[in-house]
Design a protein around this motif. Structure first.
Motif, mmCIF file in Angstrom:
data_model
loop_
_atom_site.group_PDB
_atom_site.id
_atom_site.type_symbol
_atom_site.label_atom_id
_atom_site.label_comp_id
_atom_site.label_asym_id
_atom_site.label_seq_id
_atom_site.Cartn_x
_atom_site.Cartn_y
_atom_site.Cartn_z
ATOM 1 N N GLY A 194 0.827 -1.210 0.000
ATOM 2 C CA GLY A 194 0.000 0.000 0.000
ATOM 3 C C GLY A 194 0.852 1.246 0.000
ATOM 4 O O GLY A 194 0.583 2.208 -0.726
ATOM 5 N N ARG A 195 1.910 1.245 0.794
ATOM 6 C CA ARG A 195 2.798 2.389 0.871
ATOM 7 C C ARG A 195 3.583 2.560 -0.430
ATOM 8 O O ARG A 195 3.807 3.682 -0.890
ATOM 9 C CB ARG A 195 3.749 2.204 2.054
ATOM 10 C CG ARG A 195 4.549 3.427 2.398
ATOM 11 C CD ARG A 195 5.009 3.482 3.855
ATOM 12 N NE ARG A 195 5.381 2.237 4.466
ATOM 13 C CZ ARG A 195 6.637 1.935 4.852
ATOM 14 N NH1 ARG A 195 7.615 2.799 4.648
ATOM 15 N NH2 ARG A 195 6.886 0.796 5.457
ATOM 16 N N VAL A 196 3.998 1.443 -1.041
ATOM 17 C CA VAL A 196 4.675 1.522 -2.350
ATOM 18 C C VAL A 196 3.723 2.118 -3.382
ATOM 19 O O VAL A 196 4.110 2.984 -4.178
ATOM 20 C CB VAL A 196 5.155 0.134 -2.816
ATOM 21 C CG1 VAL A 196 5.734 0.219 -4.227
ATOM 22 C CG2 VAL A 196 6.214 -0.423 -1.862
ATOM 23 N N ALA A 197 2.474 1.656 -3.379
ATOM 24 C CA ALA A 197 1.501 2.145 -4.359
ATOM 25 C C ALA A 197 1.212 3.632 -4.161
ATOM 26 O O ALA A 197 1.112 4.385 -5.143
ATOM 27 C CB ALA A 197 0.210 1.337 -4.258
ATOM 28 N N ASN A 231 4.504 6.356 8.843
ATOM 29 C CA ASN A 231 3.815 6.919 10.007
ATOM 30 C C ASN A 231 2.298 6.952 9.812
ATOM 31 O O ASN A 231 1.557 7.143 10.790
ATOM 32 C CB ASN A 231 4.312 8.341 10.268
ATOM 33 C CG ASN A 231 5.787 8.395 10.594
ATOM 34 O OD1 ASN A 231 6.238 7.739 11.522
ATOM 35 N ND2 ASN A 231 6.550 9.154 9.818
ATOM 36 N N TYR A 232 1.856 6.780 8.563
ATOM 37 C CA TYR A 232 0.441 6.970 8.255
ATOM 38 C C TYR A 232 -0.211 5.765 7.578
ATOM 39 O O TYR A 232 -1.427 5.579 7.693
ATOM 40 C CB TYR A 232 0.275 8.191 7.338
ATOM 41 C CG TYR A 232 0.759 9.470 7.970
ATOM 42 C CD1 TYR A 232 -0.066 10.210 8.797
ATOM 43 C CD2 TYR A 232 2.065 9.916 7.760
ATOM 44 C CE1 TYR A 232 0.376 11.384 9.396
ATOM 45 C CE2 TYR A 232 2.521 11.089 8.352
ATOM 46 C CZ TYR A 232 1.675 11.806 9.168
ATOM 47 O OH TYR A 232 2.122 12.953 9.765
ATOM 48 N N ILE A 233 0.577 4.965 6.877
ATOM 49 C CA ILE A 233 0.012 3.842 6.118
ATOM 50 C C ILE A 233 0.666 2.558 6.605
ATOM 51 O O ILE A 233 1.851 2.319 6.341
ATOM 52 C CB ILE A 233 0.223 4.026 4.610
ATOM 53 C CG1 ILE A 233 -0.480 5.304 4.142
ATOM 54 C CG2 ILE A 233 -0.308 2.817 3.838
ATOM 55 C CD1 ILE A 233 -0.190 5.674 2.708
ATOM 56 N N ALA A 240 -9.688 1.953 4.149
ATOM 57 C CA ALA A 240 -9.871 2.992 5.157
ATOM 58 C C ALA A 240 -8.536 3.493 5.684
ATOM 59 O O ALA A 240 -8.360 4.697 5.929
ATOM 60 C CB ALA A 240 -10.729 2.456 6.301
ATOM 61 N N GLN A 241 -7.572 2.590 5.854
ATOM 62 C CA GLN A 241 -6.272 2.988 6.383
ATOM 63 C C GLN A 241 -5.484 3.831 5.378
ATOM 64 O O GLN A 241 -4.793 4.775 5.766
ATOM 65 C CB GLN A 241 -5.478 1.750 6.788
ATOM 66 C CG GLN A 241 -6.019 1.094 8.052
ATOM 67 C CD GLN A 241 -5.393 -0.256 8.319
ATOM 68 O OE1 GLN A 241 -5.120 -1.037 7.395
ATOM 69 N NE2 GLN A 241 -5.154 -0.561 9.585
ATOM 70 N N ILE A 242 -5.581 3.487 4.093
ATOM 71 C CA ILE A 242 -4.903 4.312 3.094
ATOM 72 C C ILE A 242 -5.565 5.677 2.994
ATOM 73 O O ILE A 242 -4.892 6.718 2.965
ATOM 74 C CB ILE A 242 -4.868 3.608 1.724
ATOM 75 C CG1 ILE A 242 -3.885 2.438 1.768
ATOM 76 C CG2 ILE A 242 -4.485 4.587 0.615
ATOM 77 C CD1 ILE A 242 -3.725 1.701 0.462
ATOM 78 N N ASN A 261 -10.556 9.542 -2.855
ATOM 79 C CA ASN A 261 -11.830 8.878 -3.163
ATOM 80 C C ASN A 261 -11.648 7.361 -3.228
ATOM 81 O O ASN A 261 -10.672 6.871 -3.812
ATOM 82 C CB ASN A 261 -12.359 9.356 -4.516
ATOM 83 C CG ASN A 261 -12.464 10.866 -4.584
ATOM 84 O OD1 ASN A 261 -13.420 11.451 -4.109
ATOM 85 N ND2 ASN A 261 -11.460 11.511 -5.174
ATOM 86 N N VAL A 262 -12.582 6.631 -2.658
ATOM 87 C CA VAL A 262 -12.554 5.175 -2.658
ATOM 88 C C VAL A 262 -13.709 4.634 -3.497
ATOM 89 O O VAL A 262 -14.861 5.038 -3.299
ATOM 90 C CB VAL A 262 -12.647 4.609 -1.227
ATOM 91 C CG1 VAL A 262 -12.748 3.086 -1.252
ATOM 92 C CG2 VAL A 262 -11.444 5.048 -0.398
#
Length: 353
Positions: A194-197, A231-233, A240-242, A261-262
């Motif tokens: 997720g962080r890489v993306a 620190n955030y993801i 929801a976390q992203i 937007n999801v």
């Protein structure tokens, strides 16, 4: 063992797969076969052969039999010189890339397949992720394999109600993709896709859409941004976390303001939710020229895998869309662009506005 060396020492072992009458080579195709035998003589499913020819993949070097954890064949991976293609036992393509070496190149042991970008080998009582070398408990792989099998069965049921084509001769391919490709980062080690993306998405905007999206500290150092986003993801992040992580981080990393937007299949009321998400992103890429952070499969028990999509491919039989052939074009999060993923294995996406 490298392909060129294996070709010298290996004899071709032909295994009859009765579901397709496909002669799968469990060992290398030797030099005489690879130079003198057309892949059309291997009894490949027609659409698989169509894509091989259309993408100019060349001759098959090797065929891996991809297994579930019960030892049953669940898919096949065809290795080419600079390409690969994975298709399931129903003849539907799951994943391919026409200009990148197979992730399974050189692997001779059993490979366990748990969905797009999820290939594992077994070492003692552990499972090893081929792409990341991440080691997990074998019991986790069993659960992932079972979930993938359940998903594949549901896709097969849905596909039976979708128009298919009896011949590829009438197919028309339409590709809509961003002209500039995302940067490729190889930061993933264990669960940080997720962080890489997110890092990949932000740098696409910085490079091509909005240079104010990153403050200079981060614009000049992708790894600094990636590390800061920890620190955030979290690892194995959810939608929801992203979203909440980006909402919190944006003012600190950016001089711009963006809405996160999801588009989540679980939030949609349409009866064909997976196709709807593909069509929604198709609209975005054609009309707004933006990438999106795409979730594959959404494993409930183990981990999510996030990639960045920057295009779609559709096939038409006359004027009719052949839904089961639709794909996303993605950056796979492991340093490769141009990977194609069947839309049925994507859950939803996140985009900026």
């Amino acid at each position: 063992m490298k392909k060129s060396f294996r070709k010298i020492i290996s004899a071709s072992i032909v295994i009859a797969i009765s579901s397709f009458s496909f002669n799968a080579y469990a060992s290398d195709i030797d030099d005489s076969l690879s130079t003198n035998t057309s892949t059309s003589n291997l009894g490949l499913p027609e659409f698989v052969q169509y894509v091989i020819d259309d993408e100019n993949m060349g001759e098959i070097d090797y065929c891996h039999l991809l297994l579930n954890t019960d030892g049953q064949i669940t898919a096949y991976c065809l290795d080419f010189d600079s390409a690969y293609l994975i298709y399931d036992t129903n003849g539907e393509i799951i994943e391919y890339c026409e200009n990148s070496e197979s992730p399974l190149s050189g692997i001779e042991e059993d490979v366990y397949f748990a969905g797009p970008l999820s290939y594992f080998t077994k070492e003692n009582d552990k499972a090893v992720d081929v792409l990341s070398n991440e080691i997990i408990e074998y019991s986790e792989l069993v659960q992932m394999s079972d979930e993938f099998e359940t998903l594949s069965e549901s896709i097969e049921e849905e596909t039976n109600g979708i128009m298919t084509t009896s011949s590829t001769s009438e197919l028309t391919k339409v590709k809509n993709a961003l002209s500039n490709k995302p940067r490729c980062f190889d930061y993933y080690t264990s669960g940080q896709c997720g962080r890489v993306a997110v890092t990949t998405q932000l740098f696409y905007y910085y490079d091509n859409i909005d240079s104010n999206i990153l403050k200079s500290t981060y614009a000049n150092s992708p790894k600094t941004l990636y590390d800061y986003l920890a620190n955030y993801i979290p690892s194995n992040a959810s939608y929801a976390q992203i979203k909440s992580g980006l909402d919190s981080a944006f003012s600190k990393i950016s001089n711009s303001t963006k809405t996160i937007n999801v588009v989540n299949r679980n939030d949609l009321s349409t009866s064909d939710m997976i196709y709807y998400t593909w069509g929604y992103y198709k609209y975005k890429v054609i009309n707004q020229k933006i990438p999106a952070i795409l979730l594959l499969q959404n494993h409930p028990s183990y981990k999510n895998h996030w990639v960045v999509t920057y295009g779609v491919i559709a096939y038409y039989d006359g004027s009719t869309l052949v839904k089961s052939k639709c794909t996303y074009v993605v950056n796979n999060g492991f340093g490769k662009n141009d990977v194609k993923i069947n839309y049925q294995y994507a859950d939803g996406f996140i985009y900026f506005s």
